[in-house]
Design an enzyme around this catalytic site. Structure first.
Site, short mmCIF file in Angstrom:
data_model
loop_
_atom_site.label_atom_id
_atom_site.label_comp_id
_atom_site.label_asym_id
_atom_site.label_seq_id
_atom_site.Cartn_x
_atom_site.Cartn_y
_atom_site.Cartn_z
N ASP A 182 -3.45 4.37 -1.69
CA ASP A 182 -4.36 4.80 -0.62
C ASP A 182 -4.30 6.32 -0.47
OD1 ASP A 182 -5.86 4.95 1.74
OD2 ASP A 182 -4.20 4.30 3.00
N THR A 225 -10.21 3.79 11.00
CA THR A 225 -10.09 2.87 12.14
C THR A 225 -9.52 3.56 13.39
OG1 THR A 225 -8.11 2.11 11.01
CG2 THR A 225 -10.01 0.67 10.95
N ARG A 234 2.71 -0.72 10.86
CA ARG A 234 3.74 -0.78 11.89
C ARG A 234 4.05 -2.15 12.47
NH1 ARG A 234 1.01 4.34 14.57
NH2 ARG A 234 -0.70 3.29 13.47
N LYS A 288 0.86 -1.19 0.00
CA LYS A 288 0.00 0.00 0.00
C LYS A 288 0.88 1.23 0.00
CE LYS A 288 -2.27 1.68 3.74
NZ LYS A 288 -2.13 3.14 3.77
N ASP A 310 -13.55 15.18 -2.40
CA ASP A 310 -13.68 16.54 -2.94
C ASP A 310 -14.98 16.59 -3.73
OD1 ASP A 310 -13.08 19.14 -3.98
OD2 ASP A 310 -10.94 18.70 -3.80
N LYS A 369 -7.22 8.25 -0.53
CA LYS A 369 -8.48 8.66 0.14
C LYS A 369 -9.04 9.97 -0.40
CE LYS A 369 -7.30 6.51 4.61
NZ LYS A 369 -5.86 6.28 4.53
O1 C5P Z 1 0.68 1.08 11.07
P1 C5P Z 1 -0.75 0.62 10.91
O2 C5P Z 1 -0.89 -0.88 10.83
O3 C5P Z 1 -1.69 1.27 11.92
O4 C5P Z 1 -1.15 1.18 9.46
C1 C5P Z 1 -2.47 1.17 8.98
C2 C5P Z 1 -2.49 1.79 7.62
O5 C5P Z 1 -3.82 1.76 7.13
C3 C5P Z 1 -2.05 3.26 7.60
O6 C5P Z 1 -1.35 3.45 6.38
C4 C5P Z 1 -3.35 4.04 7.57
O7 C5P Z 1 -3.24 5.23 6.84
C5 C5P Z 1 -4.28 3.08 6.83
N1 C5P Z 1 -5.72 3.21 7.11
C6 C5P Z 1 -6.24 3.09 8.38
N2 C5P Z 1 -7.59 3.20 8.59
C7 C5P Z 1 -8.42 3.44 7.57
C8 C5P Z 1 -7.90 3.56 6.27
C9 C5P Z 1 -6.53 3.44 6.09
O8 C5P Z 1 -5.51 2.85 9.32
N3 C5P Z 1 -9.73 3.49 7.76
#
Ligand code: C5P
Length: 233
Positions: A59, A119, A211, A32, A64, A61
């Site tokens: 990603d 999330t 992460r 991603k 607009d 998002k």
């Molecule tokens: O590091 P982590 O596992 O929290 O990363 C989650 C990834 O998913 C990040 O790149 C974040 O921008 C993305 N994301 C998210 N929640 C959403 C959409 C995308 O955490 N609803």
């Protein structure tokens, strides 16, 4: 739909990204590319990772007015990514315009997925900051239904919501779920989270893991653990 793990390459340079991906000798994980990397390196990073053989979820998002989103999606469709996204909060009209813009002259297009509620957003924050009342599950399902009406392929939601989204929109409607943490790992800023194993039980199609893999001492082992818990039978 085959379950898969998507690694969130939340890095700020191409160099850092290549150093990270070079650790995965012989493997080409689905990756991603988010705002951080895309804003730092531009469309070239997408072309380069594509050339290296990765499938890509872009990603960005988008959110607009419909005309702007439509034209931006037309530009993104030329990058030949596998999946891209927008915010369902932009309305059904915006999502329809996006789909139109994304569809190439030959009728092909990347998968288009709508973000329901991030999330990192708790129900309390949704009530107090966004003034959206009611139960967060109902809001997520409502946004998912809107995405389906607009003709999109699926939604980004918490793995905890994947089951109710499938119930409301059908098994074929794709759920892409960040907010994944190992049972023994750090949570960070995420709120509506679960483990890869539980995400599989709930029935989501893709987990997006950042992460827990990128910050792990051994990222390849962490990725393998995700595959083991989420993909393997
Ligand atoms: O590091 P982590 O596992 O929290 O990363 C989650 C990834 O998913 C990040 O790149 C974040 O921008 C993305 N994301 C998210 N929640 C959403 C959409 C995308 O955490 N609803």
């Amino acid at each position: 739909m085959k379950r898969d793990v998507i690694i969130a390459c939340d890095f700020s340079s191409a160099e850092e990204t290549y150093n990270f991906l070079d650790k995965f000798t012989g493997k080409k994980p689905f990756v991603k590319i988010g705002m951080e990397l895309f804003y730092a390196e531009g469309p070239e990073i997408v072309r380069q990772l594509k050339k290296r053989g990765h499938r890509i979820f872009l990603d960005l998002k988008l959110h607009d007015i419909p005309n702007t989103v439509k034209k931006s999606m037309a530009v993104l469709s030329r990058l030949d990514v596998d999946m891209c996204n927008l915010h369902a909060a932009g309305t059904i009209e915006m999502m329809r315009a996006a789909l139109e813009g994304l569809t190439r002259p030959d009728g092909t297009r990347p998968l288009l997925i709508a973000v329901t509620q991030l999330t990192s957003t708790s129900e309390e924050r949704m009530h107090n900051d966004l003034l959206i009342n009611g139960n967060i599950n109902d809001v997520v399902v409502h946004y998912a239904k809107n995405a389906k009406i607009a003709g999109l392929d699926g939604v980004v939601c918490s793995p905890l919501e994947a089951g109710i989204v499938k119930e409301a929109c059908g098994k074929e409607f794709i759920t892409v779920t960040p907010g994944i943490r190992f049972a023994d790992g750090a949570v960070g800023d995420q709120v509506r989270i679960t483990t890869p194993e539980r995400a599989k039980e709930i029935g989501t199609d893709y987990i997006v893991v950042g992460r827990p893999i990128t910050a792990a001492e051994n990222p390849v082992a962490a990725y393998e653990r995700c595959l083991q818990e989420f993909v393997n039978e």
